[in-house]
Design an enzyme around this catalytic site. Structure first.
Site, mmCIF file in Angstrom:
data_model
loop_
_atom_site.group_PDB
_atom_site.id
_atom_site.type_symbol
_atom_site.label_atom_id
_atom_site.label_comp_id
_atom_site.label_asym_id
_atom_site.label_seq_id
_atom_site.Cartn_x
_atom_site.Cartn_y
_atom_site.Cartn_z
ATOM 1 N N CYS A 53 0.830 -1.211 0.000
ATOM 2 C CA CYS A 53 0.000 0.000 0.000
ATOM 3 C C CYS A 53 0.863 1.260 0.000
ATOM 4 O O CYS A 53 0.574 2.232 -0.702
ATOM 5 C CB CYS A 53 -0.926 -0.009 1.207
ATOM 6 S SG CYS A 53 -0.083 -0.337 2.764
ATOM 7 N N HIS A 62 -2.116 5.479 6.661
ATOM 8 C CA HIS A 62 -0.726 5.927 6.756
ATOM 9 C C HIS A 62 -0.684 7.375 6.247
ATOM 10 O O HIS A 62 -1.493 7.764 5.408
ATOM 11 C CB HIS A 62 0.195 5.143 5.819
ATOM 12 C CG HIS A 62 0.171 3.664 5.966
ATOM 13 N ND1 HIS A 62 0.503 3.005 7.120
ATOM 14 C CD2 HIS A 62 -0.099 2.688 5.060
ATOM 15 C CE1 HIS A 62 0.447 1.688 6.914
ATOM 16 N NE2 HIS A 62 0.067 1.475 5.679
HETATM 17 N N1 LIG Z 1 -3.908 -5.207 5.205
HETATM 18 C C1 LIG Z 1 -3.226 -4.269 4.584
HETATM 19 O O1 LIG Z 1 -3.261 -3.123 4.970
HETATM 20 C C2 LIG Z 1 -2.407 -4.621 3.366
HETATM 21 C C3 LIG Z 1 -2.178 -3.619 2.413
HETATM 22 C C4 LIG Z 1 -1.461 -3.946 1.260
HETATM 23 C C5 LIG Z 1 -0.952 -5.212 1.088
HETATM 24 N N2 LIG Z 1 -1.163 -6.152 2.055
HETATM 25 C C6 LIG Z 1 -0.607 -7.490 1.826
HETATM 26 O O2 LIG Z 1 -1.673 -8.340 1.394
HETATM 27 C C7 LIG Z 1 -1.430 -9.679 1.843
HETATM 28 C C8 LIG Z 1 -2.625 -10.140 2.660
HETATM 29 O O3 LIG Z 1 -2.734 -9.313 3.789
HETATM 30 P P1 LIG Z 1 -4.101 -9.174 4.590
HETATM 31 O O4 LIG Z 1 -3.978 -7.925 5.373
HETATM 32 O O5 LIG Z 1 -5.272 -9.353 3.695
HETATM 33 O O6 LIG Z 1 -3.978 -10.411 5.580
HETATM 34 P P2 LIG Z 1 -5.169 -11.081 6.402
HETATM 35 O O7 LIG Z 1 -6.248 -10.110 6.677
HETATM 36 O O8 LIG Z 1 -4.521 -11.768 7.540
HETATM 37 O O9 LIG Z 1 -5.758 -12.158 5.394
HETATM 38 C C9 LIG Z 1 -5.018 -13.255 4.961
HETATM 39 C C10 LIG Z 1 -5.981 -14.405 4.685
HETATM 40 O O10 LIG Z 1 -5.265 -15.537 4.167
HETATM 41 C C11 LIG Z 1 -5.668 -16.706 4.908
HETATM 42 N N3 LIG Z 1 -4.539 -17.641 4.988
HETATM 43 C C12 LIG Z 1 -3.782 -18.012 6.056
HETATM 44 N N4 LIG Z 1 -2.837 -18.886 5.700
HETATM 45 C C13 LIG Z 1 -3.002 -19.107 4.365
HETATM 46 C C14 LIG Z 1 -2.321 -19.912 3.398
HETATM 47 N N5 LIG Z 1 -1.310 -20.703 3.734
HETATM 48 N N6 LIG Z 1 -2.758 -19.865 2.114
HETATM 49 C C15 LIG Z 1 -3.787 -19.075 1.737
HETATM 50 N N7 LIG Z 1 -4.470 -18.290 2.621
HETATM 51 C C16 LIG Z 1 -4.075 -18.304 3.911
HETATM 52 C C17 LIG Z 1 -6.046 -16.166 6.270
HETATM 53 O O11 LIG Z 1 -6.718 -17.090 7.069
HETATM 54 P P3 LIG Z 1 -8.268 -17.643 7.076
HETATM 55 O O12 LIG Z 1 -8.544 -18.277 5.764
HETATM 56 O O13 LIG Z 1 -8.265 -18.594 8.211
HETATM 57 O O14 LIG Z 1 -9.140 -16.456 7.324
HETATM 58 C C18 LIG Z 1 -6.728 -14.856 5.919
HETATM 59 O O15 LIG Z 1 -8.074 -14.948 5.565
HETATM 60 C C19 LIG Z 1 -0.092 -9.629 2.599
HETATM 61 O O16 LIG Z 1 0.946 -9.901 1.703
HETATM 62 C C20 LIG Z 1 -0.021 -8.173 3.026
HETATM 63 O O17 LIG Z 1 1.304 -7.741 3.281
HETATM 64 C C21 LIG Z 1 -1.916 -5.899 3.169
#
Ligand SMILES: NC(=O)c1ccc[n+]([C@@H]2O[C@H](COP(=O)([O-])OP(=O)(O)OC[C@H]3O[C@@H](n4cnc5c(N)ncnc54)[C@H](OP(=O)(O)O)[C@@H]3O)[C@@H](O)[C@H]2O)c1
Length: 360
Positions: free
Chosen positions: A155, A237
């Site tokens: 982001c 941010h």
């Molecule tokens: N959040 C932000 O602000 C943001 C912004 C930009 C980029 N990102 C990036 O986007 C990515 C995802 O982040 P997020 O914030 O969406 O994380 P998140 O809310 O924790 O969601 C991740 C999801 O993937 C599931 N998961 C867990 N282990 C897994 C596996 N082995 N294979 C596939 N899915 C799995 C999780 O568990 P369940 O299925 O149990 O729910 C959850 O639903 C990361 O790389 C992060 O750095 C995040």
């Protein structure tokens, strides 16, 4: 980096997209994809039954288990959810998978995607080295055309690219820009209960922070460095940015503002006139706009915080961390499937479809 995986042919009507990891980013990307008329969601994965499954069911997205393990798949049925199989089953009906698993987890999935013959898009929590290619709509859409896999940058990197790339393009002939930025980072997403700080300002002691240099994965001619601190807020941010422009740049504060007003997904507003003086009001504005979850895909720049003094430009911008990368993922699908070569045409299509989806 064109590849042998399922490229789009004229006979294909809809690009079939699977979401591996239906969390903060995954559920948003799913809706943005579903809004488009050239792509469809064929499945989303969850690791186990949880409240997120209800959302997938309500939206009509076929639910799959993250793993191929029969016992884990059966657990969904026992909890009352129709599960269509494991990850391999979802991949068998996909042209492209968006890996939205937690940071550093996605890396272990790349080989699985390759073996399934499915193109893949990772998120900013993975390293550039995983794919050797990163993506931001405004910076390097063309470089990603036909690629087998890429990484949509974080982001923060997306936010920096949105305002810096047009400046760099303008200044390139005169010698290019040089950037220092301070990233004032939210401590956690609103849905996270396990992260902090809750009452401290926490400097990132790895200097420079990775954020600035990460811009160079999508635009390697931008000279940029950054520092970062985490602060106790969950909503956005803020970047405090100083740009040294080359001699003969020919820009003024007004012309830079005009440049950004004509840049997709940059929102310029005057803090004093609108009384939007902090991230709290920016988020209230986002909720008023009416997008799901109160998202703001645009990078918010305070007009009255932009000042060019000599050859040095100062400005602040605010980033809605959970949503600025969402439309970028949609454009990245079109890049990998080689179905739209012009990033601005893709961005216009993506954004108008999302607006219609939200009834705006
Ligand atoms: N959040 C932000 O602000 C943001 C912004 C930009 C980029 N990102 C990036 O986007 C990515 C995802 O982040 P997020 O914030 O969406 O994380 P998140 O809310 O924790 O969601 C991740 C999801 O993937 C599931 N998961 C867990 N282990 C897994 C596996 N082995 N294979 C596939 N899915 C799995 C999780 O568990 P369940 O299925 O149990 O729910 C959850 O639903 C990361 O790389 C992060 O750095 C995040």
């Amino acid at each position: 980096m064109g590849g042998p995986l399922r490229a789009m042919s004229k006979a294909d009507v809809m690009i079939r997209v699977g979401i591996n990891g239906y969390g903060t980013i995954g559920k948003r990307v799913a809706d943005a994809v579903a809004a488009q008329d050239d792509m469809q969601i064929v499945g989303v994965t969850k690791t186990s039954p949880s409240f997120g499954c209800d959302l997938a069911v309500r939206k009509g997205y076929p639910l799959f288990c993250t793993f191929d393990d029969a016992e884990r798949i059966a657990a969904f049925g026992q909890a009352g959810y129709e599960c269509h199989g494991g990850l391999s089953d979802m991949l068998s009906v996909c042209d492209v998978v968006i890996d939205c698993s937690p940071g550093k987890v996605g890396a272990q999935n790349l080989e699985i995607y390759r073996q399934s013959g499915v193109k893949s898009i990772f998120q900013g929590g993975e390293k550039h080295a995983l794919t050797g290619l990163s993506y931001t709509s405004s910076a390097n859409h063309a470089e990603n055309l036909g690629a087998d896999c890429t990484r949509v940058v974080s982001c923060n990197t997306t936010g920096l690219s949105r305002t810096l790339v047009p400046l760099q393009e303008h200044c390139l002939e005169a010698g290019g820009i040089s950037v220092n930025c301070v990233m004032i980072r939210r401590a956690a997403d609103p849905g996270d209960s396990g992260k902090g700080p809750i009452n401290a300002i926490k400097p990132v002691l790895k200097v420079p922070s990775h954020h600035g240099p990460d811009v160079m994965t999508v635009r390697n001619d931008i000279d940029i460095t950054s520092l970062a601190v985490a602060v106790p807020t969950t909503i956005m941010h803020v970047h405090a940015i100083t740009v040294t422009l080359p001699q003969g740049h020919g820009l003024s504060t007004e012309s830079i503002l005009d440049m950004w007003k004509n840049t997709p997904r940059v929102l310029i507003m005057n803090g004093a006139n609108t009384r939007i003086t902090s991230t709290a009001e920016v988020m209230e504005l986002a909720r008023d706009i009416g997008r799901t979850w109160g998202d703001l895909h645009e990078i918010f720049v305070w007009e009255d915080g932009v000042s060019l003094q000599g050859d040095t430009l100062y400005y602040f911008q605010a980033i809605h961390q959970e949503s600025d990368v969402i439309p970028e993922n949609v454009d990245a699908i079109r890049a990998l499937m080689d179905s739209e070569s012009d990033w601005k045409a893709s961005a216009a299509k993506t954004d108008s479809a999302i607006a219609r989806f939200n009834g705006l």
